[in-house]
Design a protein around this motif. Sequence first.
Motif, PDB file in Angstrom:
ATOM      1  N   LYS A 151       0.861  -1.172   0.000  1.00 30.41           N
ATOM      2  CA  LYS A 151       0.000   0.000   0.000  1.00 30.41           C
ATOM      3  C   LYS A 151       0.904   1.232   0.000  1.00 30.41           C
ATOM      4  N   PHE A 152       0.679   2.127  -0.949  1.00 30.02           N
ATOM      5  CA  PHE A 152       1.494   3.327  -1.071  1.00 30.02           C
ATOM      6  C   PHE A 152       0.700   4.539  -0.617  1.00 30.02           C
ATOM      7  N   LYS A 153       1.371   5.399   0.109  1.00 24.65           N
ATOM      8  CA  LYS A 153       0.750   6.642   0.548  1.00 24.65           C
ATOM      9  C   LYS A 153       0.835   7.688  -0.555  1.00 24.65           C
ATOM     10  N   ASN A 154       1.905   7.638  -1.312  1.00 27.72           N
ATOM     11  CA  ASN A 154       2.175   8.643  -2.322  1.00 27.72           C
ATOM     12  C   ASN A 154       1.598   8.179  -3.661  1.00 27.72           C
ATOM     13  N   SER A 155       0.840   9.026  -4.322  1.00 31.19           N
ATOM     14  CA  SER A 155       0.220   8.631  -5.588  1.00 31.19           C
ATOM     15  C   SER A 155       1.260   8.376  -6.676  1.00 31.19           C
ATOM     16  N   THR A 156       2.412   9.070  -6.630  1.00 35.14           N
ATOM     17  CA  THR A 156       3.456   8.828  -7.619  1.00 35.14           C
ATOM     18  C   THR A 156       4.008   7.424  -7.470  1.00 35.14           C
ATOM     19  N   LEU A 157       4.277   7.006  -6.235  1.00 36.84           N
ATOM     20  CA  LEU A 157       4.781   5.648  -6.012  1.00 36.84           C
ATOM     21  C   LEU A 157       3.742   4.620  -6.428  1.00 36.84           C
ATOM     22  N   LYS A 158       2.491   4.896  -6.186  1.00 34.16           N
ATOM     23  CA  LYS A 158       1.416   3.989  -6.580  1.00 34.16           C
ATOM     24  C   LYS A 158       1.417   3.831  -8.099  1.00 34.16           C
ATOM     25  N   TYR A 159       1.612   4.928  -8.815  1.00 32.29           N
ATOM     26  CA  TYR A 159       1.662   4.894 -10.274  1.00 32.29           C
ATOM     27  C   TYR A 159       2.867   4.083 -10.754  1.00 32.29           C
ATOM     28  N   LEU A 160       4.009   4.234 -10.086  1.00 34.26           N
ATOM     29  CA  LEU A 160       5.232   3.565 -10.515  1.00 34.26           C
ATOM     30  C   LEU A 160       5.274   2.087 -10.135  1.00 34.26           C
ATOM     31  N   ALA A 161       4.440   1.662  -9.172  1.00 30.68           N
ATOM     32  CA  ALA A 161       4.503   0.298  -8.650  1.00 30.68           C
ATOM     33  C   ALA A 161       4.252  -0.758  -9.716  1.00 30.68           C
ATOM     34  N   ASN A 162       3.397  -0.504 -10.660  1.00 33.00           N
ATOM     35  CA  ASN A 162       3.046  -1.517 -11.664  1.00 33.00           C
ATOM     36  C   ASN A 162       3.815  -1.351 -12.968  1.00 33.00           C
ATOM     37  N   ARG A 163       4.856  -0.571 -12.954  1.00 35.01           N
ATOM     38  CA  ARG A 163       5.644  -0.360 -14.160  1.00 35.01           C
ATOM     39  C   ARG A 163       6.871  -1.262 -14.133  1.00 35.01           C
ATOM     40  N   ASN A 164       7.348  -1.570 -15.290  1.00 32.37           N
ATOM     41  CA  ASN A 164       8.547  -2.386 -15.411  1.00 32.37           C
ATOM     42  C   ASN A 164       9.739  -1.453 -15.592  1.00 32.37           C
ATOM     43  N   LEU A 165      10.180  -0.841 -14.499  1.00 36.04           N
ATOM     44  CA  LEU A 165      11.278   0.116 -14.560  1.00 36.04           C
ATOM     45  C   LEU A 165      12.601  -0.577 -14.282  1.00 36.04           C
ATOM     46  N   LYS A 166      13.590  -0.209 -15.046  1.00 34.75           N
ATOM     47  CA  LYS A 166      14.919  -0.776 -14.865  1.00 34.75           C
ATOM     48  C   LYS A 166      15.889   0.355 -14.570  1.00 34.75           C
ATOM     49  N   PRO A 167      16.942   0.076 -13.807  1.00 39.90           N
ATOM     50  CA  PRO A 167      17.906   1.137 -13.514  1.00 39.90           C
ATOM     51  C   PRO A 167      18.597   1.621 -14.787  1.00 39.90           C
ATOM     52  N   GLN A 168      18.857   2.898 -14.819  1.00 42.16           N
ATOM     53  CA  GLN A 168      19.568   3.491 -15.946  1.00 42.16           C
ATOM     54  C   GLN A 168      21.033   3.080 -15.847  1.00 42.16           C
ATOM     55  N   PRO A 169      21.620   2.558 -16.916  1.00 43.45           N
ATOM     56  CA  PRO A 169      23.028   2.170 -16.837  1.00 43.45           C
ATOM     57  C   PRO A 169      23.918   3.397 -16.665  1.00 43.45           C
ATOM     58  N   THR A 170      24.985   3.227 -15.903  1.00 42.79           N
ATOM     59  CA  THR A 170      25.951   4.311 -15.723  1.00 42.79           C
ATOM     60  C   THR A 170      27.002   4.171 -16.811  1.00 42.79           C
ATOM     61  N   ARG A 171      27.017   5.164 -17.675  1.00 40.94           N
ATOM     62  CA  ARG A 171      27.998   5.161 -18.764  1.00 40.94           C
ATOM     63  C   ARG A 171      28.358   6.605 -19.075  1.00 40.94           C
ATOM     64  N   PRO A 172      29.507   6.824 -19.685  1.00 44.75           N
ATOM     65  CA  PRO A 172      29.920   8.192 -19.994  1.00 44.75           C
ATOM     66  C   PRO A 172      28.938   8.862 -20.953  1.00 44.75           C
ATOM     67  N   LEU A 173      28.656  10.114 -20.686  1.00 43.81           N
ATOM     68  CA  LEU A 173      27.727  10.884 -21.508  1.00 43.81           C
ATOM     69  C   LEU A 173      28.403  11.312 -22.807  1.00 43.81           C
ATOM     70  N   ASN A 174      27.683  11.140 -23.908  1.00 46.74           N
ATOM     71  CA  ASN A 174      28.135  11.592 -25.220  1.00 46.74           C
ATOM     72  C   ASN A 174      26.961  12.288 -25.890  1.00 46.74           C
ATOM     73  N   VAL A 175      27.109  13.581 -26.137  1.00 48.97           N
ATOM     74  CA  VAL A 175      26.028  14.324 -26.781  1.00 48.97           C
ATOM     75  C   VAL A 175      26.606  15.530 -27.512  1.00 48.97           C
ATOM     76  N   ARG A 176      25.984  15.843 -28.641  1.00 51.89           N
ATOM     77  CA  ARG A 176      26.349  17.038 -29.409  1.00 51.89           C
ATOM     78  C   ARG A 176      25.053  17.728 -29.776  1.00 51.89           C
ATOM     79  N   SER A 177      25.011  19.029 -29.505  1.00 56.29           N
ATOM     80  CA  SER A 177      23.801  19.783 -29.838  1.00 56.29           C
ATOM     81  C   SER A 177      24.158  21.221 -30.163  1.00 56.29           C
TER      82      SER A 177
END
Length: 173
Positions: free
Chosen positions: A40-66
């Motif tokens: 049972k979640f008190k926070n509505s955000t956690l309740k929303y996230l509970a049924n999602r298939n979330l995976k940790p973001q891999p830690t890797r060096p950032l590469n971006v050009r903009s």
Amino acid sequence: MRGTVFALVGAALLAACASPPPAPEPVPEPAPPVAEETPKFKNSTLKYLANRNLKPQPTRPLNVRSRCSHSDAIGTVTRLNLLVKEAEVKSFDAQVSMKGRGSCNFNMKDFAQDAKLPQVLLRHKQESNCTVRMWEQEHKVTIAFNSCPKSCEGKAFEYLWPVVVDARNGRCH
């Protein structure tokens, strides 16, 4: 006979002093199976996230050009020139103008890079509380500004949101 009676009385007295045989120890009953209950979640955000298939973001060096500019519906104009290779910031120049509020300017010459992983961290050379963080989530790179009111005109910093860049094509959002 008299000796037999004394022997019986002595045996009875000894039997009365002896401890009774230990009672058998009760066998613990197995616990009934507990059905896994959805937390049972008190926070509505956690309740929303509970049924999602979330995976940790891999830690890797950032590469971006903009090299982009973007204007939104309320008149905020963002101009960005950014190059990050293997989490090393090569160039960074951002101007965000907010209609009726003023503008904010950030340039690499005013910052020193403090960290590469898990996030790129730039710290202002004169105002040590002023930081710029960059991180990637899926294909989006977020550039967030923290405690940098002196990089902005008036109270423009209070209205400054992070800049989001599509890492695949370099477009600002």
